[in-house]
Write an enzyme that holds these catalytic residues in place. Structure first.
Site, PDB file in Angstrom:
ATOM      1  N   ASP A   1      86.350  50.144 -64.448  1.00  0.00           N
ATOM      2  CA  ASP A   1      86.893  50.152 -63.077  1.00  0.00           C
ATOM      3  C   ASP A   1      88.412  49.990 -63.085  1.00  0.00           C
ATOM      4  O   ASP A   1      88.941  49.017 -63.644  1.00  0.00           O
ATOM      5  CB  ASP A   1      86.288  49.015 -62.260  1.00  0.00           C
ATOM      6  CG  ASP A   1      84.798  49.180 -62.031  1.00  0.00           C
ATOM      7  OD1 ASP A   1      84.213  50.151 -62.527  1.00  0.00           O
ATOM      8  OD2 ASP A   1      84.203  48.304 -61.363  1.00  0.00           O
TER       9      ASP A   1
ATOM     10  N   GLU B   1      79.432  50.354 -53.938  1.00  0.00           N
ATOM     11  CA  GLU B   1      80.470  49.699 -54.729  1.00  0.00           C
ATOM     12  C   GLU B   1      81.872  50.218 -54.409  1.00  0.00           C
ATOM     13  O   GLU B   1      82.065  51.336 -53.957  1.00  0.00           O
ATOM     14  CB  GLU B   1      80.182  49.903 -56.210  1.00  0.00           C
ATOM     15  CG  GLU B   1      78.850  49.298 -56.653  1.00  0.00           C
ATOM     16  CD  GLU B   1      78.706  49.207 -58.148  1.00  0.00           C
ATOM     17  OE1 GLU B   1      78.744  48.093 -58.672  1.00  0.00           O
ATOM     18  OE2 GLU B   1      78.559  50.266 -58.793  1.00  0.00           O
TER      19      GLU B   1
END
Length: 441
Positions: A72, A308
């Site tokens: 990420d 998410e």
């Protein structure tokens, strides 16, 4: 609709930012009407050249930090959401773990590191972001904004520092530091205390204790700062789950879709265990340490478990809301690829509708269903992500842990993936081209 029957259905896509506040819900919450992303919306998914990313050439993947897995990733932004440049440098932040750790275990020891680049393409490791004062046994994704020479950093504190047994408690945390930019690079110094700014309230957002009463998983993470260009108000977006326990929830028509679709969609009872949502909270002070928690922007009840890394881009007076999810997070009777999904609205807090009818914006190719993940849309329409698992030859993500450790290492990217250029027009998007890995232009 009651707080357990609200759901996700709309959307946004475009330019922007986000970060906000935490406190008991007040009159402002009345202005928020959660949108529903429905089973009917997802039934309209059709992969095509406009929404399916090209298959990446894994031989061209460059490990920008060979000693670490990288996943990420997010940029340092200015308060208005534009990408910050400091003394000629752009800065990105990534979740990292040593590259000799089994890829599936990386989340258990994640640390945030930063990288700098003069051209927004070639990234050099700067180091770890924090000193030893960070909260949590590990740190998960967040966002970062610079204002008056100071970085305001938001992240997810997962577990508790020093815990003997790994836990998955998640809290949203903020810390600030001075930014020193020189010809040698970027440094962050004089960190403030790390303060918890948001925890789930149990009403709009499920607590870990509620989740343990029969649900699949628990999420309260991914804080993303956003300044509303229309009002100047400041917010935090985050991933959550709709409040309450499974016993308090039921499948409602607004989760399914239209009356006509509801008559033909046979919804399995276990679908009520899927209660992902996108939360929002409003900043109550200039230090971004106090927030008013608000009802969700979107809910995906009876549809999806994890929405998410939510973020907003604004364009043409519209709000474009994006989120990532996995194929194995969709409820029984529904199906969607690992992908970036988006919604659009004229209002920040209500009336989101799925982009491209279904919500799908970017999907992995069908023969490489897990090749990239954690997409984030930049203000200019560039989409970044990381190289995930590839060349699995039919092995699903749920079966991956049963393979040999060498197989798992050999088929994990763990670095920046090729960026994509996205066209965003009204309620439609289109992938225009693939770009070099890690490009932010």
């Amino acid at each position: 609709m009651n707080k357990f029957s609200k759901t996700v259905a709309t959307s946004v896509l475009g330019f922007a930012i986000l970060f906000s506040s935490f406190a008991p819900a007040t009159g402002f919450a009345a202005d928020v009407e959660p949108s529903n992303w429905t089973r009917e919306d997802v039934s309209k998914i059709v992969q095509n050249k406009d929404n399916t990313a090209p298959e990446i050439n894994t031989e061209d993947l460059e490990q920008i930090a060979p000693d670490y897995h990288i996943w990420d990733t997010w940029p340092l932004r200015n308060k208005d959401g534009s990408i910050a440049t400091l003394n000629g440098y752009k800065v990105i932040f990534s979740l990292t773990a040593p590259s000799d750790v089994l890829p599936g275990k990386r989340h258990d020891i994640a640390e945030i590191r930063y990288f700098v680049s003069k051209n927004g393409k070639d990234w050099k490791l700067g180091g770890t972001v924090f000193n030893e004062e960070q909260l949590g046994s590990r740190q998960w994704a967040g966002s970062a904004m610079i204002e008056d020479g100071e970085i305001n950093f938001f992240y997810t504190a997962t577990g508790r520092k020093g815990e003997e047994q790994l836990t998955y408690e998640q809290r949203l945390v903020k810390a600030s530091a001075d930014v020193d930019a020189s010809s040698k690079g970027i440094e962050f110094n004089n960190w403030s205390d790390h303060e918890v700014i948001l925890e789930p309230d149990g009403e709009y957002y499920q607590t870990m204790e509620q989740s343990k009463q029969g649900d699949i998983a628990y999420a309260f993470r991914d804080p993303w700062f956003f300044e509303d260009p229309k009002s100047g108000e400041e917010y935090i977006l985050f991933e959550g789950n709709s409040g309450g326990t499974p016993a308090e929830r039921s499948v409602e028509q607004e989760h399914i879709g239209s009356e006509d679709f509801a008559t033909v969609d046979d919804v399995p009872e276990e679908s009520k265990l899927f209660n992902g949502n996108i939360g929002i909270a409003k900043a109550e002070n200039d230090e971004y340490t106090e927030f008013e928690i608000m009802p969700p922007l979107m809910e995906a009840n009876s549809l999806n478990q994890e929405l998410e890394r939510p973020h907003i881009v604004t364009k043409g007076n519209k709000y474009y809301l994006f989120t990532d999810t996995h194929k194995n997070k969709f409820a029984p009777g529904t199906d969607g690829p690992d992908g970036l999904y988006g919604f659009v609205s004229d209002s920040l807090t209500s009336n989101y509708e799925p982009l491209n009818d279904s919500g799908l914006v970017v999907a992995n190719p069908e023969n490489e269903p897990y090749q990239t993940y954690s997409w984030m849309v930049m203000p200019n329409g560039t989409v970044i992500s990381f190289a995930n698992f590839y060349d699995l030859n039919g092995v699903t993500i749920d079966e991956l842990g049963q393979q040999s450790e060498q197989f798992q290492f050999n088929h994990f990217g763990g670095t920046l993936a090729p960026s994509l250029k996205l066209s965003i027009h009204k309620d439609e998007t289109k992938i225009l081209k693939e770009m070099d890995a890690g490009v932010f232009k």
